[in-house]
Design an enzyme around this catalytic site. Structure first.
Site, PDB file in Angstrom:
ATOM      1  N   ARG A  46      19.139  36.021  47.796  1.00  0.00           N
ATOM      2  CA  ARG A  46      20.601  36.216  47.918  1.00  0.00           C
ATOM      3  C   ARG A  46      20.921  37.707  47.859  1.00  0.00           C
ATOM      4  O   ARG A  46      21.745  38.213  48.608  1.00  0.00           O
ATOM      5  CB  ARG A  46      21.342  35.441  46.809  1.00  0.00           C
ATOM      6  CG  ARG A  46      21.281  33.928  46.961  1.00  0.00           C
ATOM      7  CD  ARG A  46      22.278  33.220  46.048  1.00  0.00           C
ATOM      8  NE  ARG A  46      22.026  33.428  44.635  1.00  0.00           N
ATOM      9  CZ  ARG A  46      21.207  32.685  43.883  1.00  0.00           C
ATOM     10  NH1 ARG A  46      20.564  31.658  44.417  1.00  0.00           N
ATOM     11  NH2 ARG A  46      21.043  32.942  42.592  1.00  0.00           N
ATOM     12  N   LYS A 136      40.219  37.495  45.130  1.00  0.00           N
ATOM     13  CA  LYS A 136      40.498  36.345  45.990  1.00  0.00           C
ATOM     14  C   LYS A 136      40.428  35.044  45.211  1.00  0.00           C
ATOM     15  O   LYS A 136      39.580  34.895  44.320  1.00  0.00           O
ATOM     16  CB  LYS A 136      39.486  36.297  47.139  1.00  0.00           C
ATOM     17  CG  LYS A 136      39.871  35.294  48.205  1.00  0.00           C
ATOM     18  CD  LYS A 136      38.687  34.848  49.044  1.00  0.00           C
ATOM     19  CE  LYS A 136      38.013  33.632  48.419  1.00  0.00           C
ATOM     20  NZ  LYS A 136      37.038  33.002  49.320  1.00  0.00           N
ATOM     21  N   GLU A 178      44.778  32.576  49.008  1.00  0.00           N
ATOM     22  CA  GLU A 178      44.136  31.771  50.068  1.00  0.00           C
ATOM     23  C   GLU A 178      44.401  30.274  49.890  1.00  0.00           C
ATOM     24  O   GLU A 178      43.623  29.572  49.232  1.00  0.00           O
ATOM     25  CB  GLU A 178      42.619  32.041  50.095  1.00  0.00           C
ATOM     26  CG  GLU A 178      41.903  31.284  51.212  1.00  0.00           C
ATOM     27  CD  GLU A 178      40.396  31.509  51.254  1.00  0.00           C
ATOM     28  OE1 GLU A 178      39.850  32.153  50.342  1.00  0.00           O
ATOM     29  OE2 GLU A 178      39.763  31.028  52.211  1.00  0.00           O
ATOM     30  N   LYS A 220      45.924  34.803  52.940  1.00  0.00           N
ATOM     31  CA  LYS A 220      44.748  34.380  53.723  1.00  0.00           C
ATOM     32  C   LYS A 220      44.885  32.901  54.053  1.00  0.00           C
ATOM     33  O   LYS A 220      44.404  32.033  53.298  1.00  0.00           O
ATOM     34  CB  LYS A 220      43.474  34.667  52.912  1.00  0.00           C
ATOM     35  CG  LYS A 220      42.185  34.185  53.574  1.00  0.00           C
ATOM     36  CD  LYS A 220      40.968  34.818  52.930  1.00  0.00           C
ATOM     37  CE  LYS A 220      39.687  34.185  53.449  1.00  0.00           C
ATOM     38  NZ  LYS A 220      38.486  34.922  53.079  1.00  0.00           N
TER      39      LYS A 220
HETATM   40  P1  13P Z   1      35.295  30.981  56.097  1.00  0.00           P
HETATM   41  O1  13P Z   1      35.754  32.092  57.009  1.00  0.00           O
HETATM   42  O2  13P Z   1      33.869  30.594  56.274  1.00  0.00           O
HETATM   43  O3  13P Z   1      36.243  29.825  56.116  1.00  0.00           O
HETATM   44  O4  13P Z   1      35.348  31.551  54.620  1.00  0.00           O
HETATM   45  C1  13P Z   1      36.448  32.264  54.215  1.00  0.00           C
HETATM   46  C2  13P Z   1      36.505  32.260  52.767  1.00  0.00           C
HETATM   47  O5  13P Z   1      36.661  33.277  52.144  1.00  0.00           O
HETATM   48  C3  13P Z   1      36.409  30.957  52.089  1.00  0.00           C
HETATM   49  O6  13P Z   1      36.947  31.060  50.819  1.00  0.00           O
END
Ligand code: 13P
Length: 346
Positions: A46, A136, A178, A220
């Site tokens: 990772r 986030k 998000e 987002k």
């Molecule tokens: P994806 O663009 O793969 O949907 O991932 C965005 C993301 O930050 C998921 O939390």
């Protein structure tokens, strides 16, 4: 709270036609993606993969910031340079995923609420001290006919997102908010638009209630899309139209920027749809300039080809970095309405 630097950071994340690279998969998700590419699921693999992404030469030309995860923000390049420094030298602002994942919502079968508020203030302070400038938190809502998402699921996730965002701003971090309406299912584009609008309306009500400063956040959201199993799939123009109309109805103009998640779309489809939102004459429902920049904050749609090419083999490292840079350039072009299928035949 000195909000001016946060406003500056929020604007910078969506400035100059750049987007964000989300590389904040939890260990479980990262391991799942490694397993499907036959890559050993170890801490060192990772680390090596995240090093490959962060050191792709010229990434900062198209990408304004990267979203890391707890394990990664504490790691370093093989030469000993902390990843936070590596990112800074590449012109990338450092963000950190701070939620602890979506858990079953009590009394609401098949729905989830994102957790992580307990102790969040202290964790945010620690990440800010490590060099993070933004954070986030993702809430997820599934569509199932007219039944899901329930108002309870929408309200619980919107409340958590707003509480998280207020704590971020108090700590000096810009919150990326998000709320994701998932693509799984047979629902139509219209149903996704209706749900996305309801979700965003609830999020901004909670954001206002909790005292979050609109000028110091980034939204987002998902693009408005028909479910993956819906028989009626839409053109990019229809997706752009529905997405822009939905956002115009609910996102305050004071928000400095919107950066879409990719949600499982292929890299190419995500670029095509993003491009359709940036054509010179705008969308039919809104010709001309929008109140906020529309950008990207993709994980899978930026990373997927790079991961497949790398496959855990250091000999493929440069080719994998080129694949990442290619997708970053495609999306950078899409933000100017300059992406075309011809860009894919390199
Ligand atoms: P994806 O663009 O793969 O949907 O991932 C965005 C993301 O930050 C998921 O939390």
């Amino acid at each position: 709270m000195n909000i001016a630097p946060l406003i500056e950071t929020a604007r910078a994340l969506v400035a100059d036609g750049k987007g964000l690279l989300a590389m904040d998969e939890s260990n479980a998700t990262c391991n799942r993606r490694f397993a499907s590419a036959d890559i050993p699921q170890t801490l060192e693999m990772r680390r090596a993969y995240r090093e490959l992404l962060l050191t792709a030469p010229g990434l900062g030309d198209c990408i304004s910031g990267v979203i890391l995860v707890d394990e990664t923000i504490r790691q370093a390049h093989a030469d000993g340079t902390p990843f936070v420094e590596v990112a800074r030298h590449a012109g990338l602002r450092v963000g950190i995923k701070v939620d602890t994942g979506a858990k079953p919502l009590a009394a609401h079968p098949n729905e989830r609420v994102t957790e992580g508020l307990d102790g969040l203030r202290e964790r945010l302070q620690a990440y800010a001290a490590m060099g993070a400038r933004f954070a986030k938190w993702r809430g997820v809502m599934a569509i199932d006919g007219a039944r899901l998402p329930t108002p309870a699921c929408i309200a619980a996730n919107a409340h958590a997102l707003a509480r998280y965002a207020a704590l971020c701003q108090e700590t000096g971090l810009v919150p990326i908010i998000e709320p994701e309406v998932l693509m799984d299912g047979t629902h139509t584009l219209q149903r996704c638009q209706e749900v996305t609008e309801a979700v965003l309306r609830s999020v901004f009500e909670q954001v206002s209630l909790q005292g979050v400063v609109l000028e110091a956040m980034v939204l987002k959201p998902n693009m408005v899309l028909a479910g993956l199993a819906c028989t009626a799939q839409n053109t990019a123009a229809e997706v752009a139209e529905a997405t822009v109309q939905c956002l115009l109805r609910v996102v305050p103009a004071a928000v400095p920027g919107i950066a879409f998640l990719s949600g499982g779309q292929s890299g190419e489809l995500a670029s095509i749809r993003l491009n359709a939102m940036h054509l010179p004459n705008g969308t039919t429902s809104h010709p001309g300039a929008l109140p906020w920049p529309l950008s990207f904050s993709f994980a899978r749609a930026l990373q997927h080809p790079a991961l497949e090419i790398w496959a855990g083999n250091d000999a493929h490292r440069v080719a994998a970095q080129q694949a990442l840079l290619h997708r970053a350039r495609c999306n950078f072009a899409a933000l100017k309405g300059g992406y075309s299928a011809a860009m894919e035949s390199r």
